[in-house]
Every structure is written in structure tokens, then in C-alpha cells.
Design an enzyme around this catalytic site. Structure first.
Site, PDB file in Angstrom:
ATOM      1  N   LYS A  11       0.854  -1.149   0.080  1.00 18.22           N
ATOM      2  CA  LYS A  11      -0.065  -0.171  -0.001  1.00 18.22           C
ATOM      3  C   LYS A  11       0.927   1.096   0.057  1.00 18.22           C
ATOM      4  O   LYS A  11       1.994   1.223   0.514  1.00 18.22           O
ATOM      5  CB  LYS A  11      -0.935   0.054   1.256  1.00 18.22           C
ATOM      6  N   PRO A  96       9.463  -4.632   0.010  1.00 14.04           N
ATOM      7  CA  PRO A  96      10.638  -4.361   1.036  1.00 14.04           C
ATOM      8  C   PRO A  96      10.216  -4.520   2.444  1.00 14.04           C
ATOM      9  O   PRO A  96       8.878  -4.103   2.702  1.00 14.04           O
ATOM     10  CB  PRO A  96      11.086  -3.102   0.488  1.00 14.04           C
ATOM     11  N   GLY A 100       7.327   0.821   5.077  1.00 17.61           N
ATOM     12  CA  GLY A 100       6.360   1.682   5.100  1.00 17.61           C
ATOM     13  C   GLY A 100       5.348   1.095   4.024  1.00 17.61           C
ATOM     14  O   GLY A 100       4.213   2.143   3.774  1.00 17.61           O
ATOM     15  N   ALA A 102       3.443  -1.707   4.433  1.00 18.33           N
ATOM     16  CA  ALA A 102       2.655  -2.760   4.974  1.00 18.33           C
ATOM     17  C   ALA A 102       2.710  -4.071   4.497  1.00 18.33           C
ATOM     18  O   ALA A 102       1.830  -4.808   4.608  1.00 18.33           O
ATOM     19  CB  ALA A 102       1.055  -2.438   5.048  1.00 18.33           C
ATOM     20  N   GLY A 103       3.858  -4.613   4.346  1.00 24.48           N
ATOM     21  CA  GLY A 103       4.276  -5.838   3.695  1.00 24.48           C
ATOM     22  C   GLY A 103       3.897  -6.840   4.616  1.00 24.48           C
ATOM     23  O   GLY A 103       3.198  -7.855   4.278  1.00 24.48           O
ATOM     24  N   GLY A 104       4.109  -6.860   5.707  1.00 29.01           N
ATOM     25  CA  GLY A 104       4.005  -7.819   6.817  1.00 29.01           C
ATOM     26  C   GLY A 104       2.450  -7.917   7.085  1.00 29.01           C
ATOM     27  O   GLY A 104       1.711  -8.897   7.186  1.00 29.01           O
ATOM     28  N   SER A 105       1.847  -6.525   7.192  1.00 33.00           N
ATOM     29  CA  SER A 105       0.276  -6.543   7.402  1.00 33.00           C
ATOM     30  C   SER A 105      -0.550  -7.327   6.266  1.00 33.00           C
ATOM     31  O   SER A 105      -1.413  -7.676   6.446  1.00 33.00           O
ATOM     32  CB  SER A 105      -0.126  -5.145   7.692  1.00 33.00           C
ATOM     33  N   SER A 106       0.025  -6.874   4.935  1.00 37.48           N
ATOM     34  CA  SER A 106      -0.580  -7.424   3.876  1.00 37.48           C
ATOM     35  C   SER A 106      -0.123  -8.951   3.929  1.00 37.48           C
ATOM     36  O   SER A 106      -1.331  -9.285   3.574  1.00 37.48           O
ATOM     37  CB  SER A 106       0.209  -6.785   2.577  1.00 37.48           C
ATOM     38  N   ASP A 138      -2.619  -1.932  10.811  1.00 38.55           N
ATOM     39  CA  ASP A 138      -2.804  -1.672   9.033  1.00 38.55           C
ATOM     40  C   ASP A 138      -3.395  -2.886   8.602  1.00 38.55           C
ATOM     41  O   ASP A 138      -3.740  -3.039   7.272  1.00 38.55           O
ATOM     42  CB  ASP A 138      -1.193  -1.644   8.374  1.00 38.55           C
TER      43      ASP A 138
HETATM   44  O1  C5P Z   1      -0.600  -2.043  15.546  1.00 40.32           O
HETATM   45  P1  C5P Z   1       0.978  -2.280  15.204  1.00 40.32           P
HETATM   46  O2  C5P Z   1       1.468  -3.108  16.037  1.00 40.32           O
HETATM   47  O3  C5P Z   1       1.134  -2.354  13.880  1.00 40.32           O
HETATM   48  O4  C5P Z   1       1.474  -0.989  15.570  1.00 40.32           O
HETATM   49  C1  C5P Z   1       2.818  -0.692  15.670  1.00 40.32           C
HETATM   50  C2  C5P Z   1       3.328   0.636  16.690  1.00 40.32           C
HETATM   51  O5  C5P Z   1       3.229   1.643  15.817  1.00 40.32           O
HETATM   52  C3  C5P Z   1       2.424   0.531  17.819  1.00 40.32           C
HETATM   53  O6  C5P Z   1       3.370  -0.122  18.997  1.00 40.32           O
HETATM   54  C4  C5P Z   1       2.589   2.279  17.966  1.00 40.32           C
HETATM   55  O7  C5P Z   1       3.984   2.510  18.565  1.00 40.32           O
HETATM   56  C5  C5P Z   1       2.588   2.830  16.603  1.00 40.32           C
HETATM   57  N1  C5P Z   1       1.113   3.093  16.179  1.00 40.32           N
HETATM   58  C6  C5P Z   1       0.500   4.088  16.945  1.00 40.32           C
HETATM   59  N2  C5P Z   1      -0.665   4.462  16.530  1.00 40.32           N
HETATM   60  C7  C5P Z   1      -1.288   4.040  15.356  1.00 40.32           C
HETATM   61  C8  C5P Z   1      -0.696   2.856  14.902  1.00 40.32           C
HETATM   62  C9  C5P Z   1       0.628   2.502  15.175  1.00 40.32           C
HETATM   63  O8  C5P Z   1       1.104   4.890  17.604  1.00 40.32           O
HETATM   64  N3  C5P Z   1      -2.395   4.322  14.928  1.00 40.32           N
END
Ligand code: C5P
Length: 287
Positions: A11, A96, A100, A102-106, A138
């Protein structure tokens, strides 16, 4: 034994705005997201042994519970109450890592979509997004895909009109950026500029590509520590090579440039690829 192959699209953030820090440590965001054709492929095969096994084409990525794809499978079986028959997840990585995009989330979202198709076709996409929330901020968007507004932690999704056709060149400098580190920089610096999210949505509604390109903005660029300055030089390179807009995506460090001419984008990709291994050409993916 059942098996499925799912594409996991990367993304871009057409906009990324941070509204406030929340009491749970997360931030309320407002982002216009866009899927692009760059993708990993996720294979899910039933094994019959009751376990979850993960393998990656990239040796340094974890294959245990700390891999979001593994976690997604665990959460799926927990949330649906379906008994895990045993699955093997193989991820062919192209997106990659720590970039930034979202590879892992995807990959996690692809696991959820694949398991839904195999074992729970009656579950709605909205319900699958709710399951994805437990895996990462994500992940719901990656389940949803296409052009969308993401709010809250990233899990409140609104479908937006598709972006008019255009071409993307992505270039990742050779260092990772930690998302939590960048969020912590936001707390120490007041954000001065914010994207015109409303204007971006109106431009998408009007299919006004110049208006869209003019409004691409990511607040993370404002707090990016000096050690990541290469992001700005890549932005300039993309603009010099004919991009009509260039911006960092997510928490970076990948920079993307948007082109209206396919040939110009392909040429820019070839030029930048000589300096940066991780340079890619992509098109927009509609939901
Ligand atoms: O939800 P996820 O584990 O992907 O988020 C990783 C880190 O990114 C969180 O621990 C937080 O530090 C930060 N984050 C945030 N606000 C969001 C999404 C992520 O602060 N809306």
C-alpha cells in the site's frame, strides 16, 4: 487437502495525518490509502497435523508467532472457533521489509482472506477486518484494499472512489525506519503542516488527478530525523525524473513518485535502480 494462493498487495499513503496521541499509547490517524500492484504471494496448504507452520523466501524474517502471518492464522481460528486442521503458510516476499508499505500486514491480511475462502466463506469482509485489528493496525485496511480512508488506529475504513490510472515508482533507501521510533518523534515536535484530507477526498470524487497529486502529503516527513535525509534526495531525484508528485509512504523510508506517462515511469525506475537495488515500478490496484 485444501490449498490456496493469495496475492498480498503493498500500500501507499496518499495522505497520512496524525491527529492525537491516545491514552492506550496509539495515535488517532487519518490516512488515504491506496493498494498497488507490487505484491507478495502467500500459499496456504492444509497439512492435517493441527499445527501452524510458516516459511519465507527471505531467510532473516521470523517464522514463529512474531511473524504477523502466523499470528493472523492463530487469531483467525480463535475468533471463528473453527478447529485448525493444520496449515502451512509459505510467503514469497517481494515487498521490501520495514519499508512503510505494510508488507507484513498485507501478508497477514492475505492469510485471513485465504483462510476465509477455505474454511469460512460466510464471514463478511467487515468481520474479517475486525479479526485483523487484533493482528495489527494496518491489517484491516490490507483486508479491505483499494482506495480507502483509514481513521482511528487505522481500523475505521471508508471506501473511496478509485484513483484515476497512473504509474508509480517506489524507491527504498538501504536502511529500515522503526514505526514506534517515528511516532515517538511526533510527540517531541509539534506538527505544523497537515494534509488536506477533505480536498484529497473531493479530488478523488471528481477524478481530478492533478488535484490528487497536489494534495499528497505525509506528516511523518516533518519529523523524520536528520539521519534519514536520503529520503529527501530520493524525492528530488523522482521529481527531476518527471514524477508529478513524490512522497514518503507510511513511516518510510520508501519514497514513491507518481507519473501519468508509463514510459517516463519505466525510465525513472531503470535510472534509480542503478543506485538503489530496491526500486520498483507499479500500477494502482482497485478493490
Ligand atoms: O498496531 P501495530 O502493532 O502495527 O503498531 C505498531 C506500533 O506503531 C505501535 O506499537 C505504536 O507504537 C505505533 N502506532 C501508533 N498509532 C497507530 C498505529 C501504530 O502509535 N495508529
Amino acid at each position: 487437502m485444501a490449498e490456496i494462493r493469495v496475492k498480498a498487495y503493498a500500500k501507499l499513503n496518499l495522505t497520512l495525518d496524525i491527529l492525537r496521541r491516545r491514552s492506550d499509547g496509539y495515535h488517532d490517524l487519518r490516512m488515504v490509502m491506496q493498494s498497488i500492484s507490487l505484491h507478495d504471494i502467500v500459499y496456504i496448504r492444509e497439512t492435517g497435523n493441527g499445527d501452524i507452520e510458516v516459511s519465507n523466501s527471505v531467510a532473516y524474517l521470523p517464522c514463529d508467532r512474531s511473524n504477523l502471518a502466523y499470528h493472523a492464522a492463530e487469531v483467525f481460528f480463535d475468533a471463528t472457533g473453527i478447529e485448525n486442521p493444520g496449515i502451512r503458510i509459505e510467503i514469497d516476499k517481494v515487498i521490501p521489509v520495514c519499508a512503510g508499505m505494510a508488507g507484513g500486514s498485507s501478508d497477514a491480511a492475505a492469510v485471513l482472506r485465504g483462510l476465509r475462502e477455505l474454511y469460512a466463506p460466510d464471514i463478511s469482509i467487515a468481520c474479517l477486518c475486525r479479526i485483523g485489528e487484533q493482528v495489527g493496525s494496518d491489517v484491516p485496511y490490507c483486508v479491505f484494499g483499494g482506495t480507502a480512508l483509514a481513521e482511528g488506529r487505522g481500523e475505521i475504513l471508508t471506501r473511496l472512489p478509485a484513483i484515476p490510472d497512473c504509474w508509480v515508482v517506489l524507491c527504498k533507501p538501504p536502511f529500515p525506519v522503526s514505526t514506534p521510533e517515528l511516532f515517538s518523534c511526533v510527540q517531541t515536535k509539534r506538527l505544523i503542516c497537515h494534509p488536506d484530507t477533505k480536498g484529497m477526498i473531493q479530488s478523488l470524487e471528481k477524478k481530478d488527478l492533478p488535484g490528487i497529486l497536489h494534495r499528497i502529503y505525509n506528516v511523518f516527513e516533518e519529523v523524520l530525523p536528520d539521519k534519514y535525509d536520503e529520503v529527501y534526495s530520493i524525492k528530488s531525484r523522482l521529481m527531476d525524473l518527471g514524477a508529478l508528485s513524490a512522497c514518503m509512504t507510511g513511516s518510510g523510508p520508501t519514497v514513491f513518485g507518481i507519473f501519468t506517462e508509463r514510459k517516463a515511469a519505466e525510465t525513472a525506475m531503470e535510472v534509480l535502480k542503478k543506485e538503489y537495488d530496491q526500486t520498483y515500478f507499479a500500477s494502482m490496484i482497485h478493490a
